[in-house]
Design an enzyme around this catalytic site. Structure first.
Site, PDB file in Angstrom:
ATOM      1  N   GLU A 145      34.268  44.758 -13.026  1.00 26.44           N
ATOM      2  CA  GLU A 145      32.903  44.519 -13.463  1.00 26.44           C
ATOM      3  C   GLU A 145      31.976  45.426 -12.641  1.00 26.44           C
ATOM      4  OE1 GLU A 145      32.350  41.817 -15.767  1.00 26.44           O
ATOM      5  OE2 GLU A 145      34.516  41.806 -15.848  1.00 26.44           O
ATOM      6  N   LYS A 150      39.040  30.948 -16.074  1.00 24.43           N
ATOM      7  CA  LYS A 150      40.202  30.987 -16.967  1.00 24.43           C
ATOM      8  C   LYS A 150      41.182  29.863 -16.629  1.00 24.43           C
ATOM      9  CE  LYS A 150      39.679  35.982 -17.664  1.00 24.43           C
ATOM     10  NZ  LYS A 150      39.929  37.297 -17.064  1.00 24.43           N
ATOM     11  N   ALA A 177      31.181  46.051 -30.058  1.00 22.41           N
ATOM     12  CA  ALA A 177      31.268  47.322 -30.785  1.00 22.41           C
ATOM     13  C   ALA A 177      32.662  47.495 -31.394  1.00 22.41           C
ATOM     14  CB  ALA A 177      30.946  48.481 -29.844  1.00 22.41           C
TER      15      ALA A 177
HETATM   16  N1  LIG Z   1      37.066  41.772 -15.289  1.00 25.10           N
HETATM   17  C1  LIG Z   1      38.065  41.076 -16.060  1.00 25.10           C
HETATM   18  C2  LIG Z   1      37.871  41.341 -17.534  1.00 25.10           C
HETATM   19  C3  LIG Z   1      38.636  40.407 -18.440  1.00 25.10           C
HETATM   20  O1  LIG Z   1      38.170  39.107 -18.374  1.00 25.10           O
HETATM   21  C4  LIG Z   1      39.436  41.543 -15.553  1.00 25.10           C
HETATM   22  O2  LIG Z   1      39.496  42.406 -14.666  1.00 25.10           O
HETATM   23  O3  LIG Z   1      40.445  41.024 -16.007  1.00 25.10           O
END
Ligand SMILES: N[C@@H](CCO)C(=O)O
Ligand SMILES: NC(=O)c1ccc[n+]([C@@H]2O[C@H](COP(=O)([O-])OP(=O)(O)OC[C@H]3O[C@@H](n4cnc5c(N)ncnc54)[C@H](O)[C@@H]3O)[C@@H](O)[C@H]2O)c1
Ligand code: NA
Length: 432
Positions: free
Chosen positions: A189, A204, A15
């Site tokens: 999340e 990551k 969005a």
């Molecule tokens: N849930 C992830 C979002 C970004 O990847 C964080 O807290 O960094």
């Protein structure tokens, strides 16, 4: 002629991408050299008032038809997860579209295959938003540092866990209440397992290790992963007593002989003077050490709709410019083949707090266990006395397997009532 963009997913990030594409249409056209137009948006369900101001005809639930449409030039994937994102991206590539994605899970699992497909098709796959959101990090690693030798990448790449540990330090808050606060503020999340158990950081870390060391051999499954759920108020107090803070770290490091890489995600104590120790709240930061460049630090917002969309738009401009110039940047063509070594072979440093009885010979017995495992003690201090005595030890650097064996042996000693805190310690100076 305008470049046509297909957007896959219109959630938090999608969005914001739509909003920025509209609000900044003129600047984007000027920077790219041609206008960018939204050619279609794939969503899961039609019919919701989306408030985008876009023609409802642009929305479709048939993402596959959209990514293969001949008039589409660029595909932005912000659905997330492995499938259908993987099939859609591969289909887009096969059909000659360049791709921008924020999908760390997919790139960590299947990055090598996706880059192979892109190289074969002569298109770009850019993914700056996938690691540390808005922070320019992946392109600096891939491009700006391409002439250097990266030795180590160490970072805070998950905002939720940084927020939780920061609250535990600064407000004396417990783990559960800090997590609830992170959820209420929208950092975590919906199911925060990916954050607190380190899965998000591990994906990551795999991406960072591959870029930093030019190896295709690292996937999320190869990353040693420990979450932050075991961090106690005792660990936080112990860290503070040593002038340290506990941080959720992702560490990618070349072995000392340069023949393999270690990739790990775990909480660790950092001295307050370390640049990463000052990174508070939900911020991310990544510290890179390279042979010629020395120490570099990248800092900023690692999550959130607008910051993540900023990284997506930056990539969109880059791939659009490449396309206009009739070129593409192939990634992963050169593979150093550097394998990932087991966690036990990684050289680390431990902090230990042992609840012991304050009696003659206790320290000697503890020191003996260190010696038996060939681990050297850097410093030791005693707190309390009588039955409340605590021995706090910091080791010198040693293979993680030797440190782990030391802790297991100490737990079995009669003279050690309990091991109150075990945590790795990272430092700026890696020599001791
Ligand atoms: N849930 C992830 C979002 C970004 O990847 C964080 O807290 O960094
Ligand atoms: N939110 C952040 O702060 C952030 C930061 C960095 C990276 N990312 C990454 O960006 C991506 C998107 O994250 P988000 O936070 O916007 O997620 P989100 O859940 O808000 O949005 C995803 C959207 O995709 C839609 N979708 C699911 N399946 C679909 C399908 N088959 N076809 C079309 N649409 C479909 C969902 O309905 C949802 O609206 C993920 O890969 C995430 O890891 C997010
Ligand atoms: Na980034």
């Amino acid at each position: 002629m305008a470049m046509k963009v297909a957007l896959l997913g219109c959630g938090v990030v999608g969005a914001e991408v739509v909003r920025l594409l509209q609000e900044q249409a003129d600047e984007l056209a000027a920077r790219i050299g041609t206008p960018v137009e939204v050619g279609g948006i794939a969503v899961r369900r039609l019919g919701r008032a989306r408030g985008t101001g876009l023609d409802p005809e642009l929305f479709t639930t048939d993402a596959m038809a959209l990514v293969t449409r001949p008039d589409i030039d660029l595909v932005v994937e912000v659905i997330g997860g492995i499938e259908p994102a993987r099939s859609l991206i591969l289909a887009a590539i096969k059909n000659g579209k360049s791709v921008v994605t924020a999908n760390k899970a997919l790139l960590a699992e299947d990055g090598a295959a996706i880059h192979d497909a892109a190289r074969e098709a002569g298109v770009d796959v850019y993914y700056e938003a996938a690691v540390a959101g808005a922070i320019p990090l992946l392109r600096p690693l891939r491009d700006s540092l391409a002439g250097d030798r990266v030795k180590r990448v160490m970072g805070i790449v998950n905002g939720t866990t940084n927020f939780i540990l920061d609250r535990m330090h600064t407000q004396g808050a417990g783990f559960t209440e800090s997590l609830e606060e992170a959820q209420a503020l929208g950092y975590a999340e919906a199911d925060p397992t990916a954050d607190v158990e380190g899965f998000d950081s591990a994906a990551k870390a795999a991406i960072l290790a591959r870029l930093a060391f030019h190896t295709r051999q690292v996937t999320a499954a190869d990353v040693h992963r420990e979450g932050i759920t075991g961090v106690t108020a005792g660990d936080i107090a112990s860290a503070e007593a040593m002038g340290c803070v506990v941080k959720p770290l992702a560490i990618c490091q070349l072995s000392e002989d340069g023949s393999s890489v270690g990739v790990r995600v775990h909480p660790a104590m950092l001295p307050r003077e370390h640049p990463l120790a000052t990174v508070g709240g939900a911020y991310n930061a990544v510290f890179v050490e390279a042979e010629s460049a020395g120490r570099l630090m990248f800092y900023g917002a690692g999550a959130g709709g607008a910051p993540t969309a900023s990284a997506v738009l930056g990539d969109l401009v880059a791939v659009a410019r490449n396309r206009l110039a009739g070129t593409s940047v192939a990634e992963g063509g050169h593979d150093t083949g550097l394998p990932v070594h087991p966690m036990g072979d990684t050289v680390t440093r431990y902090h230990l707090a042992l609840d012991v009885a304050d009696r003659p010979g206790v320290l000697a017995r503890v020191a003996e266990v260190f010696a038996e495992n060939h681990v050297s003690i850097k410093n030791v201090r005693q707190e309390g006395h009588g039955d409340d005595a605590q021995l706090v030890l910091v080791s010198h650097r040693a293979p993680d397997s030797a440190l782990d064996a030391t802790v297991r042996r100490l737990r079995a000693l009669d003279t050690v009532r309990s091991v109150a805190s075990v945590m790795r310690v990272e430092a700026l100076n890696n020599a001791d």
